[in-house]
Motif scaffolding. Structure first.
Motif, mmCIF file in Angstrom:
data_model
loop_
_atom_site.group_PDB
_atom_site.id
_atom_site.type_symbol
_atom_site.label_atom_id
_atom_site.label_comp_id
_atom_site.label_asym_id
_atom_site.label_seq_id
_atom_site.Cartn_x
_atom_site.Cartn_y
_atom_site.Cartn_z
ATOM 1 N N THR A 133 -3.194 4.780 -2.941
ATOM 2 C CA THR A 133 -3.881 3.489 -3.046
ATOM 3 C C THR A 133 -5.366 3.676 -2.770
ATOM 4 O O THR A 133 -5.762 4.482 -1.927
ATOM 5 C CB THR A 133 -3.278 2.482 -2.040
ATOM 6 O OG1 THR A 133 -1.904 2.271 -2.365
ATOM 7 C CG2 THR A 133 -4.008 1.154 -2.071
ATOM 8 N N ASP A 134 -6.203 2.921 -3.472
ATOM 9 C CA ASP A 134 -7.653 3.011 -3.310
ATOM 10 C C ASP A 134 -8.101 2.550 -1.930
ATOM 11 O O ASP A 134 -7.567 1.595 -1.377
ATOM 12 C CB ASP A 134 -8.372 2.138 -4.341
ATOM 13 C CG ASP A 134 -8.281 2.682 -5.751
ATOM 14 O OD1 ASP A 134 -7.766 3.797 -5.927
ATOM 15 O OD2 ASP A 134 -8.732 1.978 -6.677
ATOM 16 N N THR B 160 -8.993 7.448 -0.763
ATOM 17 C CA THR B 160 -7.605 7.113 -1.063
ATOM 18 C C THR B 160 -6.764 7.185 0.206
ATOM 19 O O THR B 160 -7.147 7.814 1.195
ATOM 20 C CB THR B 160 -6.995 8.080 -2.096
ATOM 21 O OG1 THR B 160 -7.099 9.401 -1.596
ATOM 22 C CG2 THR B 160 -7.671 7.977 -3.436
ATOM 23 N N VAL C 112 0.856 -1.184 0.000
ATOM 24 C CA VAL C 112 0.000 0.000 0.000
ATOM 25 C C VAL C 112 0.891 1.233 0.000
ATOM 26 O O VAL C 112 1.851 1.311 0.754
ATOM 27 C CB VAL C 112 -0.926 0.011 1.241
ATOM 28 C CG1 VAL C 112 -1.707 1.301 1.327
ATOM 29 C CG2 VAL C 112 -1.866 -1.173 1.200
ATOM 30 N N THR C 113 0.571 2.186 -0.863
ATOM 31 C CA THR C 113 1.318 3.439 -0.947
ATOM 32 C C THR C 113 0.332 4.599 -0.943
ATOM 33 O O THR C 113 -0.889 4.392 -1.021
ATOM 34 C CB THR C 113 2.168 3.509 -2.236
ATOM 35 O OG1 THR C 113 1.300 3.398 -3.364
ATOM 36 C CG2 THR C 113 3.203 2.391 -2.282
ATOM 37 N N GLY D 88 -2.501 -5.962 -7.261
ATOM 38 C CA GLY D 88 -2.003 -5.093 -6.210
ATOM 39 C C GLY D 88 -2.898 -5.132 -4.985
ATOM 40 O O GLY D 88 -3.941 -5.783 -4.965
ATOM 41 N N ASN D 89 -2.479 -4.417 -3.963
ATOM 42 C CA ASN D 89 -3.250 -4.342 -2.727
ATOM 43 C C ASN D 89 -4.099 -3.080 -2.700
ATOM 44 O O ASN D 89 -3.816 -2.111 -3.389
ATOM 45 C CB ASN D 89 -2.319 -4.349 -1.519
ATOM 46 C CG ASN D 89 -1.684 -5.708 -1.296
ATOM 47 O OD1 ASN D 89 -2.059 -6.687 -1.910
ATOM 48 N ND2 ASN D 89 -0.709 -5.746 -0.422
ATOM 49 N N PHE D 90 -5.144 -3.110 -1.891
ATOM 50 C CA PHE D 90 -5.980 -1.949 -1.649
ATOM 51 C C PHE D 90 -6.464 -2.012 -0.212
ATOM 52 O O PHE D 90 -6.325 -3.026 0.464
ATOM 53 C CB PHE D 90 -7.152 -1.871 -2.638
ATOM 54 C CG PHE D 90 -8.127 -3.013 -2.540
ATOM 55 C CD1 PHE D 90 -9.266 -2.905 -1.761
ATOM 56 C CD2 PHE D 90 -7.903 -4.188 -3.242
ATOM 57 C CE1 PHE D 90 -10.175 -3.955 -1.680
ATOM 58 C CE2 PHE D 90 -8.800 -5.238 -3.172
ATOM 59 C CZ PHE D 90 -9.934 -5.128 -2.382
#
Length: 148
Positions: free
Chosen positions: A54-55, A65, A50-51, A106-108
């Motif tokens: 990220t949603d 976000t 997660v950055t 990806g992660n969310f």
């Protein structure tokens, strides 16, 4: 004269395309003006994948976000700041989970609302969190046969 007009027209098209691309990249990277919403915080053991940008999703729909991630030097946990749309009212027993879009996705950040009659306010902390699950560590446990 016609060649000069053509050069000006082509230059204008190139300039418009560059400007459009710059605006698109600004929006995609989160540098656009802040949208309406309220901020919440959550503390995770692991926020891997997660950055900022990220949603944040509820029932698979993007509702916000991640706007900041910091390491808390006292607890050694990752403190995340989330912005959620103003029209989404979350109960104060809401849980937050780092989820994956799939095996290679990806992660969310997934919001799991609770059933409390009291709601979260601007700046509140979501207490119930679950960090990212490392796929590599799960595979290593499976291969080594340790089910613990």
């Amino acid at each position: 004269m016609a060649a000069q007009n053509t050069e000006i027209a082509v230059g204008g098209v190139v300039l418009a395309a560059a400007l459009g691309f710059a605006i698109y990249m600004g929006q995609a990277s989160g540098f656009a003006a802040r949208s309406d919403g309220y901020d919440l915080t959550a503390s995770f053991r692991s926020i891997e994948g997660v950055t900022v940008g990220t949603d944040v999703r509820l029932a698979g729909v993007k509702i916000g976000t991640v706007t900041g991630i910091d390491l808390n030097p006292e607890t050694f946990r990752a403190d995340a700041r989330l912005t959620v749309q103003d029209n989404i009212i979350l109960p104060d027993d809401t849980a937050v989970v780092i989820s994956s879009e799939g095996l290679l996705g990806g992660n969310f950040v997934e919001i799991l609302p609770g059933g409390s009659p009291f709601n979260l306010e601007e700046g509140d902390e979501i207490e119930d969190t679950q960090g990212a699950v490392s796929l590599i560590s799960l595979l290593l446990k499976f291969v080594s046969g340790s089910g613990e």
